[in-house]
Write an enzyme that holds these catalytic residues in place. Structure first.
Site, PDB file in Angstrom:
ATOM      1  N   LYS A 178     -26.060 -15.045   6.137  1.00  0.00           N
ATOM      2  CA  LYS A 178     -27.145 -16.017   6.088  1.00  0.00           C
ATOM      3  C   LYS A 178     -27.079 -16.829   7.378  1.00  0.00           C
ATOM      4  CE  LYS A 178     -28.224 -19.883   5.266  1.00  0.00           C
ATOM      5  NZ  LYS A 178     -28.961 -20.886   6.124  1.00  0.00           N
ATOM      6  N   GLU A 253     -14.615 -22.672   9.917  1.00  0.00           N
ATOM      7  CA  GLU A 253     -14.498 -23.225  11.268  1.00  0.00           C
ATOM      8  C   GLU A 253     -15.466 -24.390  11.341  1.00  0.00           C
ATOM      9  OE1 GLU A 253     -15.211 -22.381  15.979  1.00  0.00           O
ATOM     10  OE2 GLU A 253     -15.696 -20.792  14.546  1.00  0.00           O
ATOM     11  N   CYS A 287     -18.474 -26.594  19.081  1.00  0.00           N
ATOM     12  CA  CYS A 287     -17.508 -27.268  18.219  1.00  0.00           C
ATOM     13  C   CYS A 287     -16.269 -27.702  18.987  1.00  0.00           C
ATOM     14  CB  CYS A 287     -17.130 -26.366  17.039  1.00  0.00           C
ATOM     15  SG  CYS A 287     -16.620 -24.711  17.526  1.00  0.00           S
ATOM     16  N   GLU A 386     -18.132 -36.653  15.421  1.00  0.00           N
ATOM     17  CA  GLU A 386     -18.709 -35.573  16.222  1.00  0.00           C
ATOM     18  C   GLU A 386     -20.196 -35.837  16.464  1.00  0.00           C
ATOM     19  OE1 GLU A 386     -18.298 -30.789  16.361  1.00  0.00           O
ATOM     20  OE2 GLU A 386     -18.997 -31.611  14.465  1.00  0.00           O
TER      21      GLU A 386
END
Length: 495
Positions: A178, A253, A287, A386
């Site tokens: 997906k 992750e 990331c 973040e």
């Protein structure tokens, strides 16, 4: 008004219309204009895709295929990706705004992931276990786990799909993928290559749609044996809870807030370019972005001057133009998030010394200027949370111990950079930094051969390297009594 091109799901080797007939538009972030429609997946579509993957897993055409032959299919897929690299690179640039020249380089290296795991496919093996009795043979088998549900993000769709797809197929699993609802086009462009490479129908399936209506049903499906997810920490926690309730494994992750640490003995020119690469490449949408720049006070002024001077000259514009160095953010929500964090940083007392606004590109897309903050400390939200955009905070330190304390004072632990000519310091820092990847005198280097993992809120499980095979296999212990003597006392445990 011309109708947008439409893309269906890819299930059991065929293009399959959505069960409820729904489609949604995807936007080109450079222009903020829709450019195609994708099938709006629901639980019914997931049911069909998982059913196809389960049938393929049990089909002798895949189940009984030799490991060497599986590897050959992966190699053929890698070759086809190389042949279609320009088309795939351009599609991904249009879909998420990454530079076309960056995507060309990425696609040139993408076949290597499939070649690496093609070579590993017939090295997946068990062991013979020594026992107290030579009459008992005990050996282990490493088997595929079954249907893998993979959910991939919008920042690097094909690369992050390959890191899951290649090892999972090498181990003999089947997959339902997906992709992000924002960036489905490149994976849909890749899908026909599975059949062309010779994979049986249903081994790889693609269901497009949104997290709640397609991603959720995928992670909850009774026949999904493992989930592999790359994305935000918040979503990762939800997936982990779902997998825990179902007692299945997951690889996550997740986010990062990586420190990029510069000592005064480093090559300061290279270190400054490492900062630029670490936080402004891909518009900061990685990331592992080195968004916390830690600089020894002796080198602070020089690094700040070098970084801001280069950041101010970064060419912002059309990602399809080879002269462009910074493209747009991938989605409108991300642009708004970056803007809100910059305003937050200002309200927290930070000083913007470069950027801090939307540039005028004339394109109408989701662009934001490379931004550098000073006057901050590591406790501020812009240093702890973040942002996932082209925003760096530059913090001074006075000693190695202080640098480590600042670097490790974070909920995340994905990556870290160290810039120094002192090799002893490199090893000391690498041993004590709480990060799954540590780069020294480089940043954002990557290889399918090198394992990658996140510490703390940056995730769980391993990707890349040979270690990842453990993530996609289950271990079975087999005991065989080779003796022809009558059975012994049934109430005594044999060993």
């Amino acid at each position: 008004m011309n109708r947008l091109p439409r893309h269906d799901h890819y299930i059991a080797g065929e293009w399959t219309a959505p069960a409820d007939g729904g489609y949604f538009a995807s936007v080109n972030p450079a222009t903020a204009e829709p450019w195609y429609e994708a099938a709006d997946g629901t639980a019914a579509d997931v049911e069909r895709a998982v059913g196809a993957a389960r049938a393929a897993f049990e089909d002798p055409r895949w189940r009984d295929l030799s490991q060497t032959r599986r590897g050959r299919l992966l190699r053929d897929l890698g070759d086809l990706i190389g042949e279609h690299a320009e088309e795939l690179a351009r599609t991904e640039s249009l879909d998420n705004g990454k530079l076309l020249r960056e995507m060309r380089a990425q696609l040139a290296g993408l076949p290597e992931y499939f070649y690496y795991y093609a070579g590993l496919a017939d090295k997946i093996q068990g062991e013979v276990i020594p026992g107290a009795s030579r009459e008992l043979l005990n050996y282990t088998l490493r088997e595929p786990v079954g249907v893998i549900g993979a959910i991939t993000p919008w920042n690097s769709p094909l690369l992050l799909t390959a890191t899951k797809l290649a090892p999972a197929l090498a181990a003999g699993n089947t997959m339902v993928i997906k992709p992000s609802e924002h960036t489905s086009a490149s994976l849909l462009a890749l899908a026909p290559l599975f059949a062309e490479a010779g994979f049986p129908p249903g081994v790889v399936n693609v269901v497009t749609g949104f997290g709640a209506t397609a991603g959720g049903p995928l992670t909850e499906h009774r026949d999904v044996a493992k989930v592999s997810f790359t994305g935000s920490t918040e979503t990762g926690r939800r997936i982990a809870r779902t997998c825990a309730d179902r007692l299945i494994r997951c690889t996550l992750e997740l986010g990062g807030k990586s420190p990029n640490i510069i000592f005064p003995d480093a090559d300061l020119g290279s270190a400054a370019m490492g900062v630029i690469a670490g936080v402004f490449a891909a518009a900061g949408q990685t990331c592992v972005a080195g968004s916390r720049v830690l600089v020894h006070r002796e080198a602070y002024d020089e690094i700040l001057e070098r970084v801001t001077a280069r950041a101010a000259t970064i060419a912002i514009g059309d990602p399809l133009d080879d002269a462009t160095e910074l493209g747009p953010l991938a989605i409108a929500d991300q642009l708004e998030k970056v803007e809100s964090y910059v305003e937050l940083g200002r309200s927290e007392g930070g000083k913007v010394v470069c950027g801090g606004s939307r540039p005028d590109t004339g394109l109408g897309g989701y662009f934001y200027s490379p931004t550098v903050f000073t006057g901050v400390d590591n406790t501020l939200r812009i240093c702890q949370e973040e942002i996932f955009g082209p925003v760096a905070t530059v913090l001074p330190f006075d000693s190695e111990e202080e640098a480590l304390a600042i670097a490790n004072n974070s909920a995340y632990g994905l990556a870290a950079g160290v810039w120094t000519r002192d090799v002893n310091r490199v090893h000391r820092m690498a041993a004590r930094l709480e990060a799954g990847t540590v780069w020294a005198n480089t940043y954002r280097s990557m290889s399918p051969m090198s394992p990658r993992a996140g510490f703390k809120d940056s995730g769980m499980g391993t990707e890349h390297g040979t270690e990842v095979i453990r993530e996609y296999t289950r271990l079975k212990s087999v005991w065989i009594n080779t003796s022809e003597e009558p059975a012994g006392d049934p109430f005594i445990l044999r060993s």
